[in-house]
Scaffold this motif. Structure first.
Motif, short mmCIF file in Angstrom:
data_model
loop_
_atom_site.label_atom_id
_atom_site.label_comp_id
_atom_site.label_asym_id
_atom_site.label_seq_id
_atom_site.Cartn_x
_atom_site.Cartn_y
_atom_site.Cartn_z
N SER A 93 2.97 -7.47 -15.74
CA SER A 93 1.71 -6.33 -16.76
C SER A 93 1.62 -7.27 -18.25
CB SER A 93 1.55 -5.75 -16.52
OG SER A 93 1.30 -5.03 -15.35
N LEU A 94 2.87 -7.49 -18.77
CA LEU A 94 3.67 -8.06 -19.96
C LEU A 94 3.30 -9.65 -20.04
CD1 LEU A 94 6.28 -6.33 -20.58
CD2 LEU A 94 4.73 -5.85 -21.23
N ALA A 95 2.77 -10.33 -18.92
CA ALA A 95 2.65 -11.53 -18.75
C ALA A 95 3.05 -12.72 -19.78
CB ALA A 95 0.98 -11.87 -19.33
N VAL A 96 4.36 -12.75 -19.76
CA VAL A 96 5.30 -13.72 -20.28
C VAL A 96 5.11 -15.07 -19.92
CG1 VAL A 96 7.32 -13.97 -21.50
CG2 VAL A 96 6.88 -12.20 -21.18
N ASP A 97 5.58 -15.03 -18.37
CA ASP A 97 5.58 -16.70 -18.05
C ASP A 97 4.12 -17.52 -18.40
OD1 ASP A 97 7.89 -16.17 -17.49
OD2 ASP A 97 7.55 -15.28 -15.34
N SER A 98 3.31 -15.94 -18.05
CA SER A 98 1.23 -16.63 -18.48
C SER A 98 2.15 -17.45 -19.78
CB SER A 98 0.73 -15.42 -18.09
OG SER A 98 -0.93 -16.17 -17.55
N ILE A 99 1.71 -16.46 -20.57
CA ILE A 99 1.33 -16.88 -21.56
C ILE A 99 2.48 -18.37 -22.12
CG2 ILE A 99 1.88 -16.59 -24.27
CD1 ILE A 99 1.89 -13.25 -23.56
N LYS A 100 3.63 -18.08 -21.69
CA LYS A 100 4.32 -19.72 -21.78
C LYS A 100 4.23 -20.71 -21.29
CE LYS A 100 9.08 -17.85 -21.67
NZ LYS A 100 10.42 -17.44 -21.53
N LEU B 223 -7.34 6.92 -17.75
CA LEU B 223 -6.43 7.68 -17.82
C LEU B 223 -5.38 6.50 -17.27
CD1 LEU B 223 -8.97 11.17 -16.08
CD2 LEU B 223 -7.67 10.54 -18.39
N LYS B 224 -5.96 5.67 -16.69
CA LYS B 224 -4.27 5.45 -16.07
C LYS B 224 -3.54 4.74 -17.20
CE LYS B 224 -6.26 4.21 -11.73
NZ LYS B 224 -7.21 2.75 -10.86
N GLY B 225 -3.97 4.53 -18.23
CA GLY B 225 -3.14 3.73 -18.98
C GLY B 225 -2.54 2.39 -18.82
N ILE B 226 -2.12 1.39 -20.03
CA ILE B 226 -1.86 0.15 -19.63
C ILE B 226 -0.06 0.10 -18.97
CG2 ILE B 226 -0.75 -0.75 -21.33
CD1 ILE B 226 -2.45 -0.12 -23.61
N ASP B 227 0.37 -0.24 -18.22
CA ASP B 227 1.04 -0.62 -17.16
C ASP B 227 2.12 -1.99 -18.21
OD1 ASP B 227 0.70 0.57 -14.99
OD2 ASP B 227 -0.59 -0.64 -14.30
N THR B 228 3.05 -1.50 -18.03
CA THR B 228 3.99 -2.41 -19.29
C THR B 228 4.99 -2.69 -18.10
OG1 THR B 228 5.73 -0.30 -19.74
CG2 THR B 228 3.54 -0.90 -21.41
N ASP B 229 5.33 -3.38 -16.99
CA ASP B 229 6.05 -3.69 -16.14
C ASP B 229 6.21 -5.58 -16.48
OD1 ASP B 229 3.71 -5.27 -15.08
OD2 ASP B 229 3.78 -3.47 -12.91
N LYS B 230 6.92 -6.23 -15.71
CA LYS B 230 6.96 -7.77 -16.30
C LYS B 230 5.50 -8.22 -16.04
CE LYS B 230 9.52 -11.42 -15.39
NZ LYS B 230 11.68 -11.88 -14.56
#
Length: 491
Positions: free
Chosen positions: A398-405, A389-396
């Protein structure tokens, strides 16, 4: 008109999932059909004070107790009934906000039989069984409220509901939903709850329990049901007044027809309730089950039952009233694959529908039998549902762009700081086994039901609910003693 079922991201659960069964147009059609039933067919009401309240308010009364409801009375009641009801725990803390699409789960009441998790026998409930079951509920994190669970075979029939409440309130700090035979029983339960929380005014301000009462379908209100409704309204006790119909027997067999009648019965109860005490807390709901025409048995968890619940919840949202329904119950006779399939479907769909307060978690055999193994498994299913029910967070973050880099092509995330920071946020089970086959075998090759039994024993060995004071215990005993003397109860 066919329904439009919506599933996706929306406001019903913040950023999470939601499920609608009725369109706004359909909800309006059902409402208008229910108003027509109340205006043209009316209700038989076996309670003089309620009939007089309705007569003075503008209802037409025929033959002494056949009451026809003008639509303005329904509109007036909907305007005065609160859209938010809060139940508190024994410590005076807000525990359940019944509004919008907040979901809460709890057990059921008054099963005849107990599936003993230690002897595996099916037998009648004893006081000690109920006390242990309530203690387990007190520990389970996803069980938000308790009901009485089992009918006491070692109590005088005239005292069962009072004895049940005394056991409940002393073995958990969680809120309760109660059953009472009549208004006098409810008054004694109110007295016990008032002893626990510090007086009747405190109980009115911070209600510890709600009363479950219902009409007799089709289109009748028994004296006892209305008596409880009026006592609750007068004392500020939250009330549920829900049709307990059987589709094809006491309500129409079609989902829409059953909704129309159940809605008419609930609305008529709401009118009486609000005439007695405008603004008193009321929870809208139902208790409908389809009838299996092969066995003539009312059944849980069928697609029609799920659709009916969804329609009732959507009507509650349409009226801006808190909603009441089912979860975690089944038709199986033992805790097996059928039990898990049926109870899980009801639990997940009730959560997605946004039903505020769902009871009967642990019900087996159409509500005749209770299983603590199913209770513990359902507690875990509820945890899964709440996470979804909480769904998906799409804040910065949670999007994990820096981690992926940082990890880049061909790397892995096991050693990355983002993983260390967030991996504990993933849902983790208490009963489900996530080991490989070899490790599962080394741990005894236990099924989920066997692991649930082990957990039941561990809880009973280690968990002790916060006790009430000795003074409160003595006051509860005195209330029970006076009731036994009044009714000549022998046990």
């Amino acid at each position: 008109m066919k329904g439009v079922t919506v599933m996706g991201v929306g406001s019903s659960h913040g950023n999470g999932l939601f499920f609608r069964t009725l369109t706004e147009k359909q909800a309006e059609e059902i409402h208008l059909a229910s108003c027509q039933i109340l205006e043209d067919t009316g209700m038989v009401i076996h309670h003089e004070e309620a009939v007089e309240l309705l007569r003075k308010a503008g209802a037409y009364v025929e033959n002494g107790n056949r009451v026809y409801f003008p639509s303005f009375l329904i509109k007036q009641a909907l305007q005065t009934a609160p859209s938010r009801v809060t139940l508190y725990n024994r410590n005076g803390e807000a525990a359940m906000h019944l509004e919008g699409s907040n979901v809460h789960f709890g057990t059921g009441s008054d099963t005849l039989n107990y599936l003993d998790p230690f002897t595996l026998e099916r037998r009648r409930w004893l006081k000690d069984d109920v006390a242990k079951a309530i203690r387990i509920c007190d520990q389970l994190p996803n069980i938000d409220f308790v009901m009485s669970m089992g009918l006491l075979s070692d109590a005088d029939p005239l005292m069962i509901n009072r004895e049940q409440y005394a056991i409940m309130v002393q073995n958990t700090v969680k809120p309760q939903v109660v059953i009472a035979e009549d208004g006098d029983t409810l008054k004694d339960i109110i007295e016990m709850a008032a002893c626990v929380v510090g007086g009747k005014e405190r109980l009115r301000q911070k209600p510890l329990f709600m009363i479950y009462t219902e009409p007799t379908s089709p289109l009748q209100h028994p004296r006892e049901s209305i008596e409880k409704l009026l006592v609750a309204a007068e004392n500020g006790v939250p009330s549920n007044f829900a049709c307990g119909g059987v589709a094809g027997a006491s309500v129409p067999t079609t989902v829409a027809g059953a909704l129309v009648q159940a809605n008419a019965e609930a609305l008529s109860g709401l009118v009486i309730h609000q005439l007695k005490a405008p603004g008193a807390p009321f929870i809208y709901g139902y208790g409908n089950s389809p009838l299996d025409m092969r066995s003539m048995q009312a059944v849980y968890g069928t697609p029609e039952a799920v659709l009916f619940q969804g329609g009732a919840v959507d009507l509650a949202h349409y009226y801006q009233l808190p909603s009441w329904g089912y979860a975690g119950c089944c038709n199986a006779k033992v805790c097996d694959e059928q039990a898990i399939a049926e109870s899980t479907m009801f639990t997940l769909m009730g959560a997605l529908q946004g039903c505020n307060i769902m009871h009967d978690v642990f019900y087996m055999e159409f509500g005749l039998t209770g299983s603590l193994e199913l209770l513990l498994i359902s507690n875990e299913v509820i945890g899964r549902a709440r996470r979804m029910l909480k769904g998906i967070d799409t804040d910065k973050e949670s999007l994990a762009v820096d981690s992926i880099k940082r990890v880049g092509p061909g790397g892995n995330f096991l050693g990355d700081e983002h993983t260390a920071k967030h991996f504990r946020e993933s849902w983790m089970p208490e009963l489900s086994d996530f080991n490989n086959f070899e490790n599962w075998s080394e741990n005894g090759s236990k099924t989920m039901v066997e692991r649930a039994r082990d957990r039941i024993k561990a809880i009973l060995d280690t968990h002790q609910p916060k006790p009430v004071s000795e003074d409160v215990r003595e006051k509860i005993d005195e209330i029970l003693k006076k009731a036994r003397e009044k009714y000549g109860a022998t046990v």
